[in-house]
Design a protein around this motif. Sequence first.
Motif, short mmCIF file in Angstrom:
data_model
loop_
_atom_site.label_atom_id
_atom_site.label_comp_id
_atom_site.label_asym_id
_atom_site.label_seq_id
_atom_site.Cartn_x
_atom_site.Cartn_y
_atom_site.Cartn_z
N ASP A 26 0.81 -1.22 0.00
CA ASP A 26 0.00 0.00 0.00
C ASP A 26 0.84 1.27 0.00
O ASP A 26 0.31 2.37 -0.06
CB ASP A 26 -0.93 0.01 1.22
CG ASP A 26 -1.93 -1.13 1.18
OD1 ASP A 26 -2.32 -1.52 0.06
OD2 ASP A 26 -2.28 -1.65 2.25
N TYR A 27 2.18 1.13 0.10
CA TYR A 27 3.04 2.30 0.12
C TYR A 27 3.15 2.85 -1.29
O TYR A 27 3.62 2.17 -2.20
CB TYR A 27 4.42 1.92 0.67
CG TYR A 27 5.32 3.10 0.95
CD1 TYR A 27 4.99 4.02 1.93
CD2 TYR A 27 6.50 3.29 0.24
CE1 TYR A 27 5.82 5.10 2.20
CE2 TYR A 27 7.33 4.36 0.50
CZ TYR A 27 6.98 5.26 1.48
OH TYR A 27 7.81 6.33 1.75
N LEU A 65 6.95 4.60 -3.52
CA LEU A 65 7.94 3.82 -4.24
C LEU A 65 7.24 2.67 -4.92
O LEU A 65 6.18 2.21 -4.48
CB LEU A 65 9.00 3.26 -3.28
CG LEU A 65 9.93 4.25 -2.58
CD1 LEU A 65 10.84 3.50 -1.62
CD2 LEU A 65 10.76 5.02 -3.58
N ALA A 66 7.85 2.19 -6.02
CA ALA A 66 7.35 0.97 -6.63
C ALA A 66 7.56 -0.18 -5.64
O ALA A 66 8.35 -0.08 -4.70
CB ALA A 66 8.09 0.70 -7.93
N PRO A 67 6.83 -1.29 -5.81
CA PRO A 67 7.00 -2.41 -4.88
C PRO A 67 8.48 -2.83 -4.78
O PRO A 67 9.14 -2.99 -5.80
CB PRO A 67 6.14 -3.52 -5.50
CG PRO A 67 5.13 -2.79 -6.30
CD PRO A 67 5.81 -1.56 -6.82
#
Length: 536
Positions: A156-157, A160-162
């Motif tokens: 869910d952040y 940044l990309a995963p």
Amino acid sequence: PSTREIARIEFQTANLDGGLYLTGEGDARQLIRVGQDGAIYNWGLFAVDAYWQDQSTEVQAWNVGIPETPAESWALTIEGRLLVSRRIDNMLYLVTRYAPLVDGLLPWPATDEDVAANRALLESTPLTDLLPDVSRDDEPPRNLVAATDCYVPNEDYEELAPVPAGGSLITVTAIDLEAPGNMQSICLNTFASGYYASRNSLYLTAGNSSDSTYIHKISLAGGQPEYRGSGEVPGYLGTHNPSFLMSESGADLRVVSSTWDDGFPLPVADIEPGPEEERAAAEQEEEELDLGRHFLTILRENRGEARLERIASLPNRERPAHIGKPGEDLYAARFLDDRAYLVTFETVDPLYVLDLASARDPRIAGELELPGFSTLLQPLGEELLLGIGSEVARDRPIPEGVKIALFNVGDITSPVELASQVIGERGSHSPALQDHHALTLLESGARYRAALPVSRYTGAPGPFGIQPEWADDALYELEVDPIAGSLTLVGRLISEARSADSHYPQHNLHGSRSVLHDNAVFFVQPPRVLTGNWGK
């Protein structure tokens, strides 16, 4: 000077990837060996989780207070393959990678039924069975880390990309060498390909497919690893002595990185947030600005949000000058206090001096161009810099010998080459070009002594013109006089030379080391130790 064998220690396994550490004083002196039970056998499987299964890291300690009678004092076995180790005072830090081995799990599920069976099997497996174990001496194994001390990517952040991660875990373990039963560990579900340790922190890097590199900060305060946050820098961290591409200063991390594509226009986000219209205009301006291939990024820890925020970068809109000319690769970097020294190369060697006195406004302060390039930069005091690299002719970028150069960087705006020495011709090589441990320095009065091994080649006539021909392997001895600004080759200790019966070296210089003690010189070229007098 001479050497003699006074004792021998037999290792249980031969792999010494983690190296040897000597700690303590007097009767409490210990020799620590870090190794593992296997070597990399297939680089093609390196990114596959199954490759990391069923591997272990070993730590063995011997009491060598009486060198003639070393005695094994304790041993640890940790599940997971060793990635890197560091020692700070009496603390040993290990970074390992572990992938659980679950009986019945299909590593390559081919159908939806296979996937469902895998999920059911994992859900029925106790969590403790999915975590690495550690055992000391003959004690039964126990979990190295608790599940509540593991960090996983937060999907869910949004900023940044995963974070790239797979089914394996990176563990950071702190071992008190005076009380090895006291171990503290954390784990992260991520990849790790680069490592840098200061006295206070450990940083792990992981390349991202979107042409950027993630950096994770682990605090080492009090011997207790603690995750403090993650950040991102453009491009990748290079392969020429990559440990020197990062430097911690207080709460800041300074990083030098590169992109693959020459002239790649890389947008840089605003450091200070502003109204949305201003931000959009700034981003558009930066997208139109060619920022080159090589970058300095300064990240600052935001502990409240557990992240590393970018507070400055080079180049930028106000300071758009490139680091390096078009087509040049980054060959060396070295940070010292509020300066950074960078070497880029394609046909000539630009040495850049970066002024980092203002963390929010770094700048290129000076530049020097000359033939050749350095892959290792070693400060000598505050005003001198020793460069180890290769000589290159101006008309063709082909290494023509091992070059040792002395620079005066006292005037940050105008670095100057004071002297240089070139050893051998095309084909000559030194392990010091890739491994800084191969260079030995000794401050002797007002001078410096430097020693490095070199495999020297000379030109010989061949069927297709002049061809490189091995001449000898030796430890070369040089002296630096800071007052005179001189660099003098004073001697060499030859380990083997070309003869009618031997046209190629019989021993490898890789892993060789030297020790300077007063006027004695010891050249360790396993399994031999050669001795001599300085300057002879």
